[in-house]
Design a protein around this motif. Structure first.
Motif, PDB file in Angstrom:
ATOM      1  N   SER A 104      45.382  24.796  -6.682  1.00  0.00           N
ATOM      2  CA  SER A 104      44.817  26.111  -6.966  1.00  0.00           C
ATOM      3  C   SER A 104      45.556  26.714  -8.147  1.00  0.00           C
TER       4      SER A 104
ATOM      5  N   ASP B 136      44.760  31.162  -3.413  1.00  0.00           N
ATOM      6  CA  ASP B 136      44.543  30.185  -2.351  1.00  0.00           C
ATOM      7  C   ASP B 136      43.625  29.084  -2.851  1.00  0.00           C
TER       8      ASP B 136
ATOM      9  N   VAL C 213      40.618  26.763  -1.830  1.00  0.00           N
ATOM     10  CA  VAL C 213      39.547  26.765  -0.844  1.00  0.00           C
ATOM     11  C   VAL C 213      38.678  25.532  -1.073  1.00  0.00           C
ATOM     12  N   LEU C 214      38.530  24.725  -0.028  1.00  0.00           N
ATOM     13  CA  LEU C 214      37.571  23.619  -0.022  1.00  0.00           C
ATOM     14  C   LEU C 214      36.472  24.052   0.922  1.00  0.00           C
ATOM     15  N   GLU C 215      35.246  24.104   0.431  1.00  0.00           N
ATOM     16  CA  GLU C 215      34.191  24.726   1.215  1.00  0.00           C
ATOM     17  C   GLU C 215      32.904  23.925   1.137  1.00  0.00           C
ATOM     18  N   SER C 216      32.245  23.768   2.278  1.00  0.00           N
ATOM     19  CA  SER C 216      30.921  23.194   2.359  1.00  0.00           C
ATOM     20  C   SER C 216      30.140  24.061   3.334  1.00  0.00           C
ATOM     21  N   LEU C 217      29.260  24.907   2.827  1.00  0.00           N
ATOM     22  CA  LEU C 217      28.580  25.897   3.662  1.00  0.00           C
ATOM     23  C   LEU C 217      27.491  25.320   4.555  1.00  0.00           C
ATOM     24  N   THR C 218      26.915  24.173   4.185  1.00  0.00           N
ATOM     25  CA  THR C 218      25.806  23.641   4.965  1.00  0.00           C
ATOM     26  C   THR C 218      26.087  22.275   5.585  1.00  0.00           C
TER      27      THR C 218
ATOM     28  N   ILE D  33      32.998  18.408   5.847  1.00  0.00           N
ATOM     29  CA  ILE D  33      33.950  17.926   4.853  1.00  0.00           C
ATOM     30  C   ILE D  33      34.706  16.766   5.487  1.00  0.00           C
TER      31      ILE D  33
ATOM     32  N   SER E  31      37.809  26.255  15.512  1.00  0.00           N
ATOM     33  CA  SER E  31      36.590  25.477  15.662  1.00  0.00           C
ATOM     34  C   SER E  31      35.602  26.246  16.515  1.00  0.00           C
TER      35      SER E  31
END
Length: 126
Positions: free
Chosen positions: A14, A19, A21-26, A29, A50
């Motif tokens: 970063s 921060d 951020v590793l993100e997968s909204l749909t 990962i 979770s």
């Protein structure tokens, strides 16, 4: 099979003071390693949340929890009401903070007061 939407790199960092951020909204990962995978925080906590089940699995080794203060929170407690001379009394005082750990055949755990037995009810072990 070859993943076409994969990121392969030796490092992901970063910006200073931000921060990462590793993100997968749909979708999910996946993090894969051919050898060890290490998650470390040198200055703070690590928190895993979770919505559904959280599974730790080791195919050949053991699972260790190490710490100066290891706690298992919100474990169900079987009814701690004792019947003496026809009266129902509830355990109270410092002793009520100490429990037996009971384990069902399914692996589910629950607590029982120290003065009672681990009476397993079928509905509790589902």
């Amino acid at each position: 099979s070859m993943k076409t939407d994969a990121l392969q790199t030796s490092i992901v960092e970063s910006k200073v003071g931000k921060d990462l951020v590793l993100e997968s909204l749909t979708k999910g990962i996946d993090i894969q390693a051919g050898s060890d995978l290490k998650i470390e925080s040198s200055g703070g906590a690590i928190k895993v949340d979770s919505f559904q089940d959280l599974t730790f699995q080791s195919k050949q080794g053991k699972i260790e929890l190490k710490g100066g203060d290891v706690r298992l929170m919100d474990i169900p407690v079987v009814n701690s009401t004792l019947v003496r001379r026809g009266y129902s009394t509830v355990n109270s005082g410092p002793q009520s903070q100490i429990f037996q750990v009971c384990v069902c055949g399914t692996g589910k755990i629950f607590l029982a007061p120290p003065s009672s037995k681990c009476n397993i009810r079928a509905q509790l072990c589902k």
